[in-house]
Motif scaffolding. Structure first.
Motif, PDB file in Angstrom:
ATOM      1  N   ASP A   1      -2.188   6.322   7.819  1.00 15.73           N
ATOM      2  CA  ASP A   1      -1.310   5.200   7.464  1.00 15.73           C
ATOM      3  C   ASP A   1      -1.195   5.082   5.945  1.00 15.73           C
ATOM      4  N   TRP A   2      -2.319   5.283   5.261  1.00 15.27           N
ATOM      5  CA  TRP A   2      -2.314   5.139   3.806  1.00 15.27           C
ATOM      6  C   TRP A   2      -1.575   6.278   3.124  1.00 15.27           C
ATOM      7  N   THR A   3      -1.623   7.453   3.707  1.00 17.40           N
ATOM      8  CA  THR A   3      -0.822   8.551   3.163  1.00 17.40           C
ATOM      9  C   THR A   3       0.649   8.174   3.186  1.00 17.40           C
ATOM     10  N   GLU A   4       1.079   7.569   4.291  1.00 22.56           N
ATOM     11  CA  GLU A   4       2.477   7.144   4.406  1.00 22.56           C
ATOM     12  C   GLU A   4       2.784   5.994   3.458  1.00 22.56           C
ATOM     13  N   ILE A   5       1.826   5.076   3.292  1.00 19.22           N
ATOM     14  CA  ILE A   5       2.015   3.938   2.379  1.00 19.22           C
ATOM     15  C   ILE A   5       2.215   4.445   0.947  1.00 19.22           C
ATOM     16  N   LEU A   6       1.381   5.401   0.521  1.00 17.05           N
ATOM     17  CA  LEU A   6       1.494   5.920  -0.845  1.00 17.05           C
ATOM     18  C   LEU A   6       2.751   6.770  -1.019  1.00 17.05           C
ATOM     19  N   ASP A   7       3.169   7.458   0.043  1.00 21.25           N
ATOM     20  CA  ASP A   7       4.436   8.199  -0.018  1.00 21.25           C
ATOM     21  C   ASP A   7       5.595   7.231  -0.260  1.00 21.25           C
ATOM     22  N   LYS A   8       5.573   6.095   0.441  1.00 16.96           N
ATOM     23  CA  LYS A   8       6.627   5.094   0.264  1.00 16.96           C
ATOM     24  C   LYS A   8       6.593   4.509  -1.147  1.00 16.96           C
ATOM     25  N   LEU A   9       5.385   4.276  -1.662  1.00 14.30           N
ATOM     26  CA  LEU A   9       5.256   3.752  -3.022  1.00 14.30           C
ATOM     27  C   LEU A   9       5.889   4.724  -4.014  1.00 14.30           C
ATOM     28  N   ASP A  10       5.602   5.998  -3.832  1.00 22.41           N
ATOM     29  CA  ASP A  10       6.107   7.000  -4.759  1.00 22.41           C
ATOM     30  C   ASP A  10       7.640   7.049  -4.753  1.00 22.41           C
ATOM     31  N   LYS A  11       8.231   6.799  -3.572  1.00 22.09           N
ATOM     32  CA  LYS A  11       9.687   6.892  -3.442  1.00 22.09           C
ATOM     33  C   LYS A  11      10.416   5.617  -3.874  1.00 22.09           C
ATOM     34  N   MET A  12       9.663   4.535  -4.101  1.00 20.70           N
ATOM     35  CA  MET A  12      10.301   3.286  -4.530  1.00 20.70           C
ATOM     36  C   MET A  12      10.956   3.465  -5.900  1.00 20.70           C
TER      37      MET A  12
END
Length: 853
Positions: A664-675
């Protein structure tokens, strides 16, 4: 359930046309067997009839006498008191045909059944109960899969279709009961057909729920899963005459074979589902027979008192002592024409909780035996050291109370002890594990059914005497009583996982770090394992990866775990055996070997192969096979003293949970990076940085996530620096441009920006003016993401006339909010009234009019 959605794409016309086409042209149903409904309207609520749907059904060829109005209950869908809602249009099918069955629609006739519902979501129910029309209209379709199959296969019941027949065949194979005959109600007097259906439905729910992460427990959806399993287990035991403990898991492979093409998740999780089901069944099996016997006793008590209602306290005791969920007891009561008062049950539950609170409040130090108590015990002829050999088995046992201890006294009965006071029991034998060797104690119950019960909260051993400490739940016990010993299997199970996991970890550490690794301490608890060992340096991430890899490989070999008492002198000579340095071991000592029978080790104790096996001296409880452990994940590696390292790890379901969290956190950080860069991304990064530091996941994965986060954080900082540099350049250019255009001006009041949060552009520009253009008077004001940033520099020629930079800035602050301050020729301020920026500009300009520039 089959279904499809339209979110503002198509609406009533298309939904009705497609549903009719699918049923008639694709599935080939006879049109004259189908009946449709539309919303008839609701005058008190100001809702008009859905004549649009009515007309659309006519347009596809449905005759008027098959288009029926429906009321709010059947034909208006709402998700709750508030939210999206709208009229719906159902499709019903008449199994019999050759008649007009319009009068049987929505009348619970088994041969006229609803198979489809089109919900037309066109309103929003507001808090005041009014309806607001939605700007976009949506469709939610629901179609009964099993019902549709029963129609297509021309079966009278869902349970007669091939959705269920493979499961029924497997149930018959497992139980040996007669075949399924499809009988209901009075036609099913032995309830066997009902039990078939209950088991099949329950195994479907359990498999899908557990595969989706709904692990049985006492909270939320986990408790729903536990209740379903126990209800199904009781049906299987009572009506199908089968033993429970691994019953449901035997049916799971058939379901997986049947459904995994459409739902591949259940195939991936099959072994985990089966293990969890077995664990839960075994736990319930320990109390099911006794619980049913107690229920019969309570039912008989109702009969003797000419009552039709079970008492709330009896229902609560069936749950608290025997694990019977209230809805299961309610079902059993209905079978005996008895009822349950939920309010009485809730009161009994609350009373028990209050009593428990009182106990916890009263509890101070654990009741312990000291040297004087041990001296007294040695002189008691009827009290011998406790036989705890049953702790390695997994069953309840019967034991005899040999001594009762409280307030430094040995008593004959618990009736001599004040209510709510802690006490200890000594038994002739026990299956409870007393805390030792790093493994935590068991908890559970010691009881005489419906007579007395001790809630065991701790178990310790003193010179061979095992003291079970806790509080009386009800009744009284006395010396000489025969009691049932029931440890908490749901607590013991993860402890077993973690203890065998500790042995596997110890082996892996030696393989990766070398033979100088020696155990210096350990803790085996339900929620984790902790292992201290000698090693001169911190364990690197690469080494941790290898340790986990070796541990996982060992676990997945599903090795059998062997244990045997061996003479100490012989045991010490086994090649590769691990023991704690300085520990005093009994003679004989228990040897635990993972993968190789102890007898085989003893045939050739010096065999070099044994160095590749986990072999330890250990008196703890272990799994039967390493596959039960599932996974081992290292959460933390740290130093606790010079040359001593500590590893904390989890196994089993906890290991799966931390892996899922890490994903879940891998996906959370991926989303952060794409913001996109901006204040929202900066704020989110600050929040996630705190949460990441507190995260409990694999140490290696956490290190990788930190690397990923730091890269994103660096990109944010780099962007901030670049943006601020550009902003600073822009502000300086605005100042230069003003004075270049207005060569005679000695002052400038400028609105610049907007600028980013935390930007220093205004501050740096004023510094530049105060050092490079001291003869200029400048006021700058800018919006900055919900705030106002303003600052000024006042030339000496103006301050000599009585002007003040601080006074100037505070006059602007009166409009834009906040305060301003500074020294000498400069002043800085921040405000919150972004809408007052222009007013602030006017104030700043007017202030200068008082002076000669």
């Amino acid at each position: 359930m089959l279904g499809n959605w339209s979110f503002g794409d198509y609406f009533k016309k298309e939904a009705i046309e497609m549903s009719w086409e699918l049923l008639i042209k694709v599935f080939g149903l006879e049109p004259n067997r189908l009946y449709v409904t539309y919303f008839e309207g609701y005058e008190p609520g100001g809702l008009e009839p859905d004549t649009e749907a009515q007309d659309l059904w006519r347009s596809v060829g449905v005759p008027d006498d098959h288009i029926l109005p429906g009321n709010m209950k059947d034909n208006f869908w709402e998700m709750g008191d508030q939210g999206p809602c709208g009229p719906c249009s159902e499709i019903h099918y008449d199994r019999i045909g050759g008649r007009n069955a319009a009068h049987l629609v929505n009348q619970d006739d088994p041969n006229v059944l609803e198979i489809w519902n089109n919900v037309f979501i066109q309103y929003n129910r507001e808090p005041d109960r009014s309806l607001r029309s939605l700007p976009n209209k949506h469709v939610d379709t629901g179609m009964g899969f099993e019902r549709l199959v029963s129609i297509l296969q021309d079966k009278a019941s869902n349970y007669d279709t091939d959705v269920f027949t493979p499961l029924f065949k497997k149930i018959q194979e497992v139980t040996g009961v007669r075949e399924y005959r499809g009988k209901f109600g009075d036609e099913d007097p032995d309830v066997i057909d009902t039990a078939y259906r209950v088991v099949a439905d329950h195994v479907r729910l359990l498999t899908f729920a557990i595969s989706d992460g709904g692990v049985p427990n006492n909270v939320g959806r986990g408790y729903v899963v536990r209740r379903v399993l126990r209800r199904g287990a009781r049906y299987a035991r009572k009506y199908l005459g089968t033993e429970i403990g691994d019953f449901f898991s035997k049916i799971v492979p058939t379901l997986v074979e049947q459904m995994s093409d459409m739902f591949p998740e259940i195939a991936k999780k099959q072994s985990d589902v089966m293990e969890i089901l077995n664990e839960e069944e075994l736990s319930f099996a320990k109390t099911l027979d006794r619980g049913e016997a107690m229920f019969e006793k309570y039912a008989q008590k109702c009969k003797l008192h000419d009552s039709k209602q079970l008492s709330g306290s009896d229902v609560w005791r069936l749950y608290d002592t025997y694990g019977f969920p209230v809805d299961l007891t309610k079902l059993m009561a209905e079978e005996r024409a008895l009822t349950i008062n939920d309010k009485d049950v809730a009161e009994a539950q609350e009373k028990a909780r209050e009593a428990s609170k009182g106990v916890k409040k009263a509890a101070t130090d654990l009741v312990k035996l000291d040297v004087h108590d041990l001296g007294k015990l040695e002189k008691m002829n009827n009290v011998s050291k406790t036989d705890d050999s049953a702790k390695f088995a997994r069953k309840n046992i019967t034991a005899e109370i040999r001594a009762i201890y409280s307030s430094k006294q040995f008593l004959e009965s618990t009736s001599e002890i004040p209510e709510g006071e802690q006490l200890g029991l000594l038994l002739d034998r026990t299956n409870f594990y007393a805390e030792q060797g790093g493994q935590e104690y068991d908890t559970g119950k010691i009881l005489i059914d419906d007579v007395a019960e001790l809630d065991v909260q701790n178990v310790q051993v003193y010179a061979g005497y095992i003291l079970h400490t806790g509080y009386m739940t009800y009744g009284n016990l006395k010396v000489g009583d025969a009691v049932i010993c029931e440890y908490d299997e749901l607590r013991r199970h993860p402890i077993r996982n973690n203890h065998t996991g500790t042995h596997v970890l110890n082996y892996a550490l030696r393989e990766v770090l070398g033979n100088e690794v020696n155990q210096k301490g350990s803790l085996v608890a339900p929620e984790k394992l902790r292992f201290d060992f000698s090693h001169k340096a911190a364990v690197s991430d690469d080494e941790l990866v290898e340790i986990e890899k070796i541990s996982t490989s060992y676990i997945r070999q599903n090795c059998e775990v062997y244990a045997k008492d061996v003479p100490l002198a012989t045991a010490r000579n086994i090649n590769g055996v691990r023991a704690v340095f300085g520990e005093t071991y009994p003679d004989p000592v228990r040897v635990v070997s993972v993968g190789v029978p102890v007898e085989e080790l003893l045939e050739d104790v010096k065999n070099e192969k044994w160095a590749n096996v986990s072999i330890e001296f250990c008196g703890g409880t272990h799994v039967d096979k390493t596959g039960e452990i599932k996974e081992l994940i290292i959460l933390e590696e740290s130093g606790i003293a010079k040359g001593i390292r500590r590893v904390i790890a989890v196994t089993g379901q906890d290991a799966y949970d931390v892996q899922r969290l890490a994903q879940d956190w891998t996906e959370i950080l991926d989303k952060l990076d794409k913001m996109p860069f901006g204040a929202e991304k900066e704020q989110r990064s600050k929040q996630l940085q705190v949460e990441l530091n507190q995260l409990t996941i694999s140490a290696v994965t956490k290190s990788k996530l930190r690397e990923q986060f730091n890269k994103t954080l660096k990109s944010i900082l780099d962007h901030q620096k670049a943006a601020q540099k550009e902003e600073q350049k822009s502000v300086l250019e605005a100042i230069s441009s003003h004075f270049a255009t207005n060569k005679d001006d000695k002052a400038a009041v400028l609105k610049v920006g907007p600028i980013s949060a935390n930007s220093k552009a205004i501050n740096e520009a004023i510094k530049h003016v105060s050092s490079k253009n001291k003869d200029k008077t400048v006021y700058l004001i800018a919006a900055s993401e919900g705030r106002v940033i303003h600052a000024c520099h006042m030339a000496e020629s103006v301050t000599k006339q009585g002007a003040s930079a601080s006074e100037w800035a505070n006059s602007v602050a009166a409009a834009v909010g906040g305060k301003a301050g500074g020294k000498g020729a400069t002043s800085l301020g921040q405000g919150t009234n972004v809408d007052k920026i222009d007013e602030g500009l006017e104030i700043a300009t007017e202030y200068l009019h008082k002076f000669k520039l």
